[in-house]
Design a protein around this motif. Structure first.
Motif, PDB file in Angstrom:
ATOM      1  N   LEU A   1      31.699  44.685  37.370  1.00 55.48           N
ATOM      2  CA  LEU A   1      32.950  44.330  38.021  1.00 55.48           C
ATOM      3  C   LEU A   1      32.789  42.915  38.570  1.00 55.48           C
ATOM      4  CD1 LEU A   1      33.723  47.648  39.862  1.00 55.48           C
ATOM      5  CD2 LEU A   1      34.550  46.874  37.665  1.00 55.48           C
ATOM      6  N   TYR A   2      33.869  42.393  39.124  1.00 50.80           N
ATOM      7  CA  TYR A   2      33.802  41.022  39.626  1.00 50.80           C
ATOM      8  C   TYR A   2      33.266  41.038  41.043  1.00 50.80           C
ATOM      9  CZ  TYR A   2      36.438  40.170  35.473  1.00 50.80           C
ATOM     10  OH  TYR A   2      36.816  40.100  34.159  1.00 50.80           O
ATOM     11  N   GLN A   3      32.063  40.489  41.183  1.00 52.50           N
ATOM     12  CA  GLN A   3      31.368  40.559  42.471  1.00 52.50           C
ATOM     13  C   GLN A   3      32.067  39.728  43.528  1.00 52.50           C
ATOM     14  OE1 GLN A   3      27.799  41.731  42.539  1.00 52.50           O
ATOM     15  NE2 GLN A   3      27.311  41.794  40.380  1.00 52.50           N
ATOM     16  N   ASP A   4      32.802  38.711  43.111  1.00 51.20           N
ATOM     17  CA  ASP A   4      33.449  37.841  44.096  1.00 51.20           C
ATOM     18  C   ASP A   4      34.882  38.278  44.400  1.00 51.20           C
ATOM     19  OD1 ASP A   4      34.107  37.186  41.517  1.00 51.20           O
ATOM     20  OD2 ASP A   4      34.278  35.045  41.878  1.00 51.20           O
ATOM     21  N   LEU A   5      35.304  39.378  43.802  1.00 58.70           N
ATOM     22  CA  LEU A   5      36.608  39.925  44.171  1.00 58.70           C
ATOM     23  C   LEU A   5      36.380  41.129  45.095  1.00 58.70           C
ATOM     24  CD1 LEU A   5      38.690  39.934  40.855  1.00 58.70           C
ATOM     25  CD2 LEU A   5      38.408  38.121  42.529  1.00 58.70           C
ATOM     26  N   THR A   6      37.372  41.415  45.932  1.00 56.88           N
ATOM     27  CA  THR A   6      37.207  42.553  46.829  1.00 56.88           C
ATOM     28  C   THR A   6      37.411  43.847  46.049  1.00 56.88           C
ATOM     29  OG1 THR A   6      39.532  42.678  47.413  1.00 56.88           O
ATOM     30  CG2 THR A   6      38.170  41.202  48.735  1.00 56.88           C
TER      31      THR A   6
ATOM     32  N   VAL B   1      33.612  45.005  29.458  1.00 55.84           N
ATOM     33  CA  VAL B   1      34.671  45.903  29.922  1.00 55.84           C
ATOM     34  C   VAL B   1      36.030  45.423  29.417  1.00 55.84           C
ATOM     35  CG1 VAL B   1      35.727  46.942  31.944  1.00 55.84           C
ATOM     36  CG2 VAL B   1      33.305  46.408  31.958  1.00 55.84           C
TER      37      VAL B   1
ATOM     38  N   LYS C   1      43.573  36.179  39.536  1.00 56.76           N
ATOM     39  CA  LYS C   1      42.145  36.495  39.591  1.00 56.76           C
ATOM     40  C   LYS C   1      41.299  35.249  39.347  1.00 56.76           C
ATOM     41  CE  LYS C   1      38.877  38.424  36.314  1.00 56.76           C
ATOM     42  NZ  LYS C   1      38.864  37.409  35.266  1.00 56.76           N
TER      43      LYS C   1
ATOM     44  N   MET D   1      27.919  38.203  33.008  1.00 58.11           N
ATOM     45  CA  MET D   1      28.010  39.220  34.056  1.00 58.11           C
ATOM     46  C   MET D   1      28.305  40.604  33.483  1.00 58.11           C
ATOM     47  SD  MET D   1      27.410  37.560  36.795  1.00 58.11           S
ATOM     48  CE  MET D   1      27.942  38.633  38.121  1.00 58.11           C
TER      49      MET D   1
ATOM     50  N   THR E   1      31.172  41.599  32.432  1.00 54.34           N
ATOM     51  CA  THR E   1      32.572  41.975  32.599  1.00 54.34           C
ATOM     52  C   THR E   1      33.348  41.790  31.297  1.00 54.34           C
ATOM     53  OG1 THR E   1      32.864  39.789  33.543  1.00 54.34           O
ATOM     54  CG2 THR E   1      32.805  41.618  35.063  1.00 54.34           C
TER      55      THR E   1
ATOM     56  N   TYR F   1      41.204  33.173  42.372  1.00 53.43           N
ATOM     57  CA  TYR F   1      40.276  33.759  43.349  1.00 53.43           C
ATOM     58  C   TYR F   1      38.854  33.338  43.023  1.00 53.43           C
ATOM     59  CZ  TYR F   1      43.750  37.090  45.217  1.00 53.43           C
ATOM     60  OH  TYR F   1      44.817  37.674  45.812  1.00 53.43           O
ATOM     61  N   HIS F   2      38.472  33.482  41.744  1.00 56.51           N
ATOM     62  CA  HIS F   2      37.104  33.140  41.335  1.00 56.51           C
ATOM     63  C   HIS F   2      36.766  31.714  41.749  1.00 56.51           C
ATOM     64  CE1 HIS F   2      36.187  36.705  39.225  1.00 56.51           C
ATOM     65  NE2 HIS F   2      36.935  36.500  38.167  1.00 56.51           N
TER      66      HIS F   2
ATOM     67  N   ARG G   1      36.836  30.950  45.687  1.00 54.93           N
ATOM     68  CA  ARG G   1      35.808  31.615  46.490  1.00 54.93           C
ATOM     69  C   ARG G   1      34.446  30.984  46.265  1.00 54.93           C
ATOM     70  NH1 ARG G   1      38.161  37.677  46.395  1.00 54.93           N
ATOM     71  NH2 ARG G   1      40.018  37.039  47.513  1.00 54.93           N
TER      72      ARG G   1
END
Lengths: 282, 381
Positions: free
Chosen positions: A85-90, B219, B23, B214, B216, B26-27, B30
């Motif tokens: 999963l995306y570690q930097d997303l909540t 998925v 999304k 990662m 992802t 956000y990446h 952050r």
């Protein structure tokens, strides 16, 4: 529900899968048990249309994994072995994103993940990378379930998770089964095998046996004895009456050729799946 | 019924796509460090190139060997020392000191007047000046040489006027478009090309490859998402950020470096957005070839930044390259972009003048994006 016929797959030098055939019934909780490098991940990737097999056919929910891969990808849920999963997303953002990936909303299938998600909801504004191993798995499972898949593929979901969380995780799987979702799960932990409806024991790309855990245990060919591991290894191994001996923690698990060794303090025991696995591996 | 279905799909597209874009933002936001790098890099580069790494001739130390010390030589020396370009550092006592003076490293130009310079000039009209330039810094040497040449020509002109001889040919050197030879005129288009290429190609390729690394991506691949959504949503934040960078560079160049935008600002932006699309496409292309972030960084560093630096005409003019490199430079998108920016921004040429560059960049964008989307795997191998 899952039908595998003569699937083989090799990487450059390694034969990862050797002519595997397997049927999983609808609504079953099916376990693929085997050590690292047995070929579990390769098999799961072929079934989730991520890899192409060298030969053989596979179908999931009646859909060919090569030809119908687009439709197949709508119907399956997949949780890879590594936390993906995306570690930097909540927590919440991850769930929202995966709902969007499958063109659904959290609300639509919330009933399905409610039990699981409730446990991590207090941390929903926390970044996924900062969750504990057990909570990560719960989140990953929620994300894999958000679109109400017909079949769920879980590749080593409990590896690296503490024993309490592992137990909880299996309880969740049993609950999901009651929702009619077919679940294929792989694990290197033999003790988890008995929690499945049926299991396949896998080693070096081959299936050793496919049956219910109870049948596999019942089919153990010999009487199995347990003895405290106080004696030296060589002494046990070189005893001419001993056929097999394996160290399980602080006990020896022993089988004998004909008669038992009378001087030893032995106790007859029920074989575990691990005993069966070791026996089949010979 | 059919229409309803279409509407449904369209709205789905919007919803899903914007979730993806959100999304990606956000990446990026952050990861504070990366954001800082992306925002500050253009500023630092412009300031570095603008003030530190300059090819302008300024405060060049000069040594003079002047055996006669007459009116004419004094006059020329004064003229040379007058501007802010040269500083008269010392006088040499004999030509034998030349070598040592250069080796000390302080002085990079030496002017040698011939014996009895003034007298010979007046009587025979044949007086010699030798200008020695330390060409270990060739750019500076050639600028300094040209400048001294024009000072001497200027003086000659004055002499002619006094002698009142008509019809003198006066060599006139004027630096067009960049009258004071400011290096900003040269490097601002170059920095624009480099920054946009760096942000778009490198960042996009790293962002896509990060998903592979990662796990992802695994998925996402096992889901019904169309690859083009994943890719487009990855590109959109970098599209916005690089446009922001473009505006930063333009503002800095106009208000800090004093390099004006002489051409049409609208077309300059259109051109840059086209170049950004090319760069994003290259990033996508790299991401289809490699599997690790390090490899993506190396590939975009070596494959994108180096050609931009060396083959785009940013540092070395393409016209003076050997034919092989000239030919090679035609496949570097930045070459066309930088050339077009020079024409539109610096020369103020109309957009029709750069239609060729526009066409080439558009063609490159189409080819690169088509190839990378074809190359984008829908499975793991």
């Amino acid at each position: 529900m899952i039908s595998i016929k003569n699937i083989s797959k090799h990487y450059k030098t390694v034969e990862a899968l050797k002519n595997i055939s397997l049927e999983v019934n609808e609504g079953e909780l099916f376990g693929i048990i085997g050590p690292d490098g047995a070929g579990k991940t390769t098999l799961f990737r072929i079934l989730t249309s991520l890899l192409l097999a060298d030969s053989g056919q596979a179908a999931v929910d009646g859909l060919d994994v090569v030809r119908d891969y687009k439709e197949l990808r709508r119907r399956i849920g997949y949780m890879p072995g590594r936390f993906s999963l995306y570690q930097d997303l909540t927590v919440e953002e991850n769930l929202h994103f995966f709902a969007a990936v499958f063109n659904t909303t959290i609300e639509e299938n919330y009933y399905l993940i409610e039990d699981i998600y409730k446990q991590i909801e207090p941390f929903k504004t926390r970044r996924a990378g900062k969750l504990s191993g057990g909570m990560k798995q719960k989140l990953a499972l929620s994300c894999a379930l958000i679109h109400k898949p017909r079949v769920l593929f879980l590749d080593e979901p409990t590896t690296g998770v503490d024993p309490v969380s592992r137990k909880e995780f299996w309880e969740m799987l049993r609950k999901l089964k009651t929702q009619g979702i077919t679940i294929a799960v792989s694990t290197p932990y033999m003790d988890e095998a008995t929690l499945c409806d049926r299991i396949a024991l896998m080693q070096h790309g081959e299936l050793l046996t496919i049956d219910t855990p109870a049948n596999i245990i019942a089919a153990y060919p010999k009487k199995l004895y347990r003895m405290e591991a106080t004696m030296k290894k060589e002494e046990v191994k070189t005893n001419p009456k001993v056929e097999t001996c394996f160290l399980f923690g602080e006990y020896w698990h022993l089988t004998f050729k004909n008669d038992i060794e009378p001087t030893w303090k032995l106790k007859e025991i029920q074989p575990t799946i691990e005993d069966c696995f070791v026996e089949k591996m010979k | 019924m059919n229409m309803a279905k279409n509407n449904f799909q369209f709205s789905i597209f919007n919803f899903q796509f914007w979730c993806f874009v959100q999304k990606e933002f956000y990446h990026i936001f952050r990861d504070r460090r990366t954001v800082m790098v992306m925002i500050l890099m253009p500023i630092i580069q412009v300031i570095l190139f603008g003030f530190a790494i300059t090819t302008e001739v300024k405060n060049v130390k000069i040594a003079i060997y002047d055996p006669s010390r007459d009116v004419a030589t004094q006059h020329i020396t004064e003229k040379i020392g007058a501007g802010e370009f040269f500083i008269i550092d010392r006088y040499l006592n004999s030509p034998a000191e030349i070598d040592r003076t250069f080796r000390e490293g302080e002085v990079s130009v030496i002017i040698l007047f011939s014996d009895n310079f003034g007298e010979r000039l007046l009587h025979t009209g044949d007086a010699g000046i030798q200008v020695l330039l330390d060409a270990s810094e060739p750019n500076q040497a050639s600028s300094a040489g040209m400048y001294i040449n024009s000072i001497i020509a200027d003086y000659q002109q004055e002499l002619m006027r006094e002698a009142s001889i008509p019809f003198q040919i006066r060599p006139e050197i004027r630096m067009l478009y960049n009258p004071s030879m400011k290096s900003g005129y040269n490097f601002v288009p170059g920095v624009m090309g480099m920054i946009l290429m760096l942000i778009c190609a490198m960042m996009t390729s790293i962002a896509i490859v990060r998903e592979k690394e990662m796990g992802t991506m695994e998925v996402l691949l096992a889901s019904p998402v169309k690859p083009i959504y994943v890719v487009l949503s990855k590109m959109s934040p970098y599209f916005v950020i690089s446009w922001f960078n473009l505006i930063t560079i333009l503002l800095l160049s106009v208000y800090v470096l004093g390099v004006p935008v002489s051409g049409n600002l609208f077309w300059l932006n259109v051109l840059s957005l086209l170049f950004i699309v090319v760069a994003l496409g290259l990033g996508l292309f790299i991401s289809t070839l490699v599997d690790t972030q390090v490899a993506a960084m190396l590939a975009s560093g070596m494959g994108m930044i180096m050609p931009v630096m060396l083959l785009s005409g940013f540092v070395f003019p393409t016209e003076s390259m050997p034919p092989v490199l000239q030919w090679l430079s035609t496949v570097v998108p930045a070459r066309w972009y930088i050339a077009a920016v020079r024409r539109i921004m610096i020369e103020g040429a109309p957009v029709q003048a750069v239609w060729k560059e526009f066409a080439i960049l558009a063609g490159m964008a189409a080819v690169i994006i088509t190839v990378s989307l074809k190359n984008f795997k829908s499975r793991l191998e």
